[in-house]
Design a protein around this motif. Structure first.
Motif, PDB file in Angstrom:
ATOM      1  N   ARG A  62       0.831  -1.096   0.007  1.00  0.00           N
ATOM      2  CA  ARG A  62      -0.039  -0.264  -0.005  1.00  0.00           C
ATOM      3  C   ARG A  62       0.900   1.361   0.012  1.00  0.00           C
ATOM      4  NH1 ARG A  62      -4.959   0.264   4.226  1.00  0.00           N
ATOM      5  NH2 ARG A  62      -4.687   2.284   3.883  1.00  0.00           N
ATOM      6  N   ASP A  63       1.848   1.371   0.962  1.00  0.00           N
ATOM      7  CA  ASP A  63       2.779   2.525   0.952  1.00  0.00           C
ATOM      8  C   ASP A  63       3.450   2.717  -0.301  1.00  0.00           C
ATOM      9  OD1 ASP A  63       1.708   2.655   3.665  1.00  0.00           O
ATOM     10  OD2 ASP A  63       3.743   1.815   4.223  1.00  0.00           O
ATOM     11  N   MET A  64       4.128   1.587  -0.984  1.00  0.00           N
ATOM     12  CA  MET A  64       4.703   1.666  -2.090  1.00  0.00           C
ATOM     13  C   MET A  64       3.931   2.187  -3.300  1.00  0.00           C
ATOM     14  SD  MET A  64       6.946  -1.618  -2.947  1.00  0.00           S
ATOM     15  CE  MET A  64       6.457  -2.934  -1.562  1.00  0.00           C
ATOM     16  N   LEU A  65       2.421   1.625  -3.368  1.00  0.00           N
ATOM     17  CA  LEU A  65       1.509   2.394  -4.455  1.00  0.00           C
ATOM     18  C   LEU A  65       1.259   3.933  -4.173  1.00  0.00           C
ATOM     19  CD1 LEU A  65      -0.579   1.680  -6.676  1.00  0.00           C
ATOM     20  CD2 LEU A  65      -2.133   1.370  -4.940  1.00  0.00           C
ATOM     21  N   ILE A  66       1.174   4.091  -3.048  1.00  0.00           N
ATOM     22  CA  ILE A  66       1.115   5.566  -2.853  1.00  0.00           C
ATOM     23  C   ILE A  66       2.172   6.329  -2.964  1.00  0.00           C
ATOM     24  CG2 ILE A  66       0.694   7.378  -0.938  1.00  0.00           C
ATOM     25  CD1 ILE A  66      -1.192   5.240   0.698  1.00  0.00           C
ATOM     26  N   LYS A  67       3.527   5.828  -2.859  1.00  0.00           N
ATOM     27  CA  LYS A  67       4.804   6.452  -3.267  1.00  0.00           C
ATOM     28  C   LYS A  67       4.734   6.747  -4.711  1.00  0.00           C
ATOM     29  CE  LYS A  67       8.690   4.208  -3.513  1.00  0.00           C
ATOM     30  NZ  LYS A  67       9.516   3.317  -3.238  1.00  0.00           N
ATOM     31  N   HIS A  68       4.398   5.646  -5.403  1.00  0.00           N
ATOM     32  CA  HIS A  68       4.626   5.747  -6.720  1.00  0.00           C
ATOM     33  C   HIS A  68       3.345   6.743  -7.517  1.00  0.00           C
ATOM     34  CE1 HIS A  68       7.651   2.950  -7.562  1.00  0.00           C
ATOM     35  NE2 HIS A  68       7.182   1.903  -6.632  1.00  0.00           N
ATOM     36  N   PHE A  69       2.214   6.760  -6.643  1.00  0.00           N
ATOM     37  CA  PHE A  69       1.284   7.905  -6.968  1.00  0.00           C
ATOM     38  C   PHE A  69       1.789   9.008  -7.138  1.00  0.00           C
ATOM     39  CE2 PHE A  69      -3.460   6.609  -7.603  1.00  0.00           C
ATOM     40  CZ  PHE A  69      -3.560   5.529  -7.743  1.00  0.00           C
ATOM     41  N   ILE A  70       2.446   9.283  -5.970  1.00  0.00           N
ATOM     42  CA  ILE A  70       3.101  10.860  -5.947  1.00  0.00           C
ATOM     43  C   ILE A  70       4.206  11.011  -6.884  1.00  0.00           C
ATOM     44  CG2 ILE A  70       4.460  12.153  -4.238  1.00  0.00           C
ATOM     45  CD1 ILE A  70       2.902  10.634  -2.022  1.00  0.00           C
ATOM     46  N   LYS A  71       4.970   9.938  -7.080  1.00  0.00           N
ATOM     47  CA  LYS A  71       6.012  10.256  -8.195  1.00  0.00           C
ATOM     48  C   LYS A  71       5.343  10.330  -9.489  1.00  0.00           C
ATOM     49  CE  LYS A  71       9.988   7.396  -6.648  1.00  0.00           C
ATOM     50  NZ  LYS A  71      10.547   6.198  -6.810  1.00  0.00           N
ATOM     51  N   ARG A  72       4.431   9.861  -9.802  1.00  0.00           N
ATOM     52  CA  ARG A  72       3.641   9.872 -11.307  1.00  0.00           C
ATOM     53  C   ARG A  72       2.636  11.342 -11.251  1.00  0.00           C
ATOM     54  NH1 ARG A  72       5.871   6.969 -14.441  1.00  0.00           N
ATOM     55  NH2 ARG A  72       4.618   7.621 -16.004  1.00  0.00           N
ATOM     56  N   ASN A  73       2.695  12.366 -10.139  1.00  0.00           N
ATOM     57  CA  ASN A  73       1.923  13.376 -10.036  1.00  0.00           C
ATOM     58  C   ASN A  73       0.605  13.038  -9.902  1.00  0.00           C
ATOM     59  OD1 ASN A  73       4.131  15.104 -10.023  1.00  0.00           O
ATOM     60  ND2 ASN A  73       4.205  15.184 -12.265  1.00  0.00           N
ATOM     61  N   LEU A  74       0.161  11.846  -9.203  1.00  0.00           N
ATOM     62  CA  LEU A  74      -1.296  11.582  -8.949  1.00  0.00           C
ATOM     63  C   LEU A  74      -1.436  11.846  -7.493  1.00  0.00           C
ATOM     64  CD1 LEU A  74      -1.296   8.118 -10.876  1.00  0.00           C
ATOM     65  CD2 LEU A  74      -2.395  10.335 -11.838  1.00  0.00           C
ATOM     66  N   GLU A  75      -2.542  12.358  -7.198  1.00  0.00           N
ATOM     67  CA  GLU A  75      -2.997  12.723  -5.770  1.00  0.00           C
ATOM     68  C   GLU A  75      -3.504  11.417  -5.165  1.00  0.00           C
ATOM     69  OE1 GLU A  75      -3.024  14.855  -2.982  1.00  0.00           O
ATOM     70  OE2 GLU A  75      -2.683  16.246  -4.868  1.00  0.00           O
ATOM     71  N   PRO A  76      -2.802  10.960  -4.250  1.00  0.00           N
ATOM     72  CA  PRO A  76      -3.162   9.686  -3.225  1.00  0.00           C
ATOM     73  C   PRO A  76      -4.722   9.803  -2.625  1.00  0.00           C
ATOM     74  CG  PRO A  76      -1.189  10.637  -2.344  1.00  0.00           C
ATOM     75  CD  PRO A  76      -1.588  11.437  -3.475  1.00  0.00           C
ATOM     76  N   LYS A  77      -4.990  11.117  -2.652  1.00  0.00           N
ATOM     77  CA  LYS A  77      -6.501  11.189  -2.265  1.00  0.00           C
ATOM     78  C   LYS A  77      -7.416  10.582  -2.903  1.00  0.00           C
ATOM     79  CE  LYS A  77      -5.898  15.912  -1.191  1.00  0.00           C
ATOM     80  NZ  LYS A  77      -6.652  17.327  -1.101  1.00  0.00           N
ATOM     81  N   VAL A  78      -7.384  10.291  -4.162  1.00  0.00           N
ATOM     82  CA  VAL A  78      -8.033   9.626  -4.958  1.00  0.00           C
ATOM     83  C   VAL A  78      -8.448   8.087  -4.515  1.00  0.00           C
ATOM     84  CG1 VAL A  78      -7.924  11.117  -6.946  1.00  0.00           C
ATOM     85  CG2 VAL A  78      -6.720   8.875  -6.924  1.00  0.00           C
ATOM     86  N   LEU A  79      -7.494   7.696  -3.858  1.00  0.00           N
ATOM     87  CA  LEU A  79      -7.641   6.293  -3.430  1.00  0.00           C
ATOM     88  C   LEU A  79      -8.462   6.020  -2.149  1.00  0.00           C
ATOM     89  CD1 LEU A  79      -3.845   4.863  -3.837  1.00  0.00           C
ATOM     90  CD2 LEU A  79      -6.086   4.579  -5.472  1.00  0.00           C
ATOM     91  N   GLU A  80      -9.360   5.157  -2.171  1.00  0.00           N
ATOM     92  CA  GLU A  80     -10.359   5.286  -0.835  1.00  0.00           C
ATOM     93  C   GLU A  80     -10.176   3.563  -0.585  1.00  0.00           C
ATOM     94  OE1 GLU A  80     -14.793   5.467  -0.640  1.00  0.00           O
ATOM     95  OE2 GLU A  80     -13.978   7.477  -0.506  1.00  0.00           O
ATOM     96  N   PHE A  81      -9.324   3.234   0.299  1.00  0.00           N
ATOM     97  CA  PHE A  81      -9.002   1.967   0.899  1.00  0.00           C
ATOM     98  C   PHE A  81     -10.264   1.356   1.602  1.00  0.00           C
ATOM     99  CE2 PHE A  81      -4.805   3.330  -0.236  1.00  0.00           C
ATOM    100  CZ  PHE A  81      -4.117   2.173  -0.848  1.00  0.00           C
ATOM    101  N   GLY A  82     -10.598   0.078   1.038  1.00  0.00           N
ATOM    102  CA  GLY A  82     -11.670  -0.381   2.029  1.00  0.00           C
ATOM    103  C   GLY A  82     -10.990  -1.439   3.122  1.00  0.00           C
ATOM    104  N   ASP A  83     -11.929  -2.274   3.596  1.00  0.00           N
ATOM    105  CA  ASP A  83     -11.496  -2.942   4.929  1.00  0.00           C
ATOM    106  C   ASP A  83     -10.617  -4.257   4.310  1.00  0.00           C
ATOM    107  OD1 ASP A  83     -12.979  -1.450   6.646  1.00  0.00           O
ATOM    108  OD2 ASP A  83     -14.507  -2.688   6.415  1.00  0.00           O
ATOM    109  N   THR A  84      -9.604  -4.825   5.337  1.00  0.00           N
ATOM    110  CA  THR A  84      -8.721  -5.740   4.829  1.00  0.00           C
ATOM    111  C   THR A  84      -9.364  -7.094   5.022  1.00  0.00           C
ATOM    112  OG1 THR A  84      -6.653  -4.407   5.639  1.00  0.00           O
ATOM    113  CG2 THR A  84      -6.650  -6.829   5.434  1.00  0.00           C
TER     114      THR A  84
END
Length: 162
Positions: A62-84
């Motif tokens: 999850r943290d890697m995905l958010i990091k790569h979102f930021i690197k690609r100039n995507l806002e991580p706020k668009v991700l709404e994670f559900g329950d595990t």
């Protein structure tokens, strides 16, 4: 009369690139060697599914995905994670819904912020976007600056300046 639209659009290709970069990083990391890990982007459903061997690994992905979102100039706020959730093979899974468009409540907050500026502009909610019209382009640019300084639950883009 000059106008512009306030929208929340996502670039599906950039999300796909961020997911692929995350998968590439998972495949090269030593602590993930030999463990089942999946990151899948469902374009039609606007969803990213993550499957990992254990909850610690899931959090790392999850943290890697958010990091790569930021690197690609995507806002991580668009991700709404559900329950595990657990799966039958003992792995854990989580789905992240990708929010696109501006919901009614956020649109009302945006209109309220615009009206609080006391500028001579007219905001109007249109489906999943807000259109702002005014007589002076300077007023419209000032509205953009005010909205950029505020924090909303979704990232905002300003398009169609006419």
């Amino acid at each position: 009369m000059p106008s512009f639209d306030i929208v929340n659009e996502i670039n599906a290709q950039e999300i796909d690139n961020a997911v692929n970069n995350t998968l590439k990083e998972v495949s090269t990391r030593y602590d993930f060697r030999g463990l089942h890990t999946e990151v899948e982007f469902a374009r039609k459903e606007n969803r990213i599914d993550i499957v990992a061997a254990e909850s610690m690994k899931l959090q790392a992905v999850r943290d890697m995905l958010i990091k790569h979102f930021i690197k690609r100039n995507l806002e991580p706020k668009v991700l709404e994670f559900g329950d595990t959730q657990g799966s039958s093979s003992g792995a854990v899974k989580v789905s992240a819904q990708i929010k696109e468009g501006i919901d009614r409540e956020t649109a009302k907050k945006i209109v309220k912020e615009i009206k609080a500026t006391k500028l001579k502009v007219q905001p109007a909610i249109q489906e999943d976007q807000v259109r702002v019209t005014g007589k002076k382009i300077d007023d419209l640019q000032e509205v953009i600056q005010v909205l950029k300084s505020k924090k909303f639950s979704v990232p905002l883009q300003f398009v169609n300046m006419k």
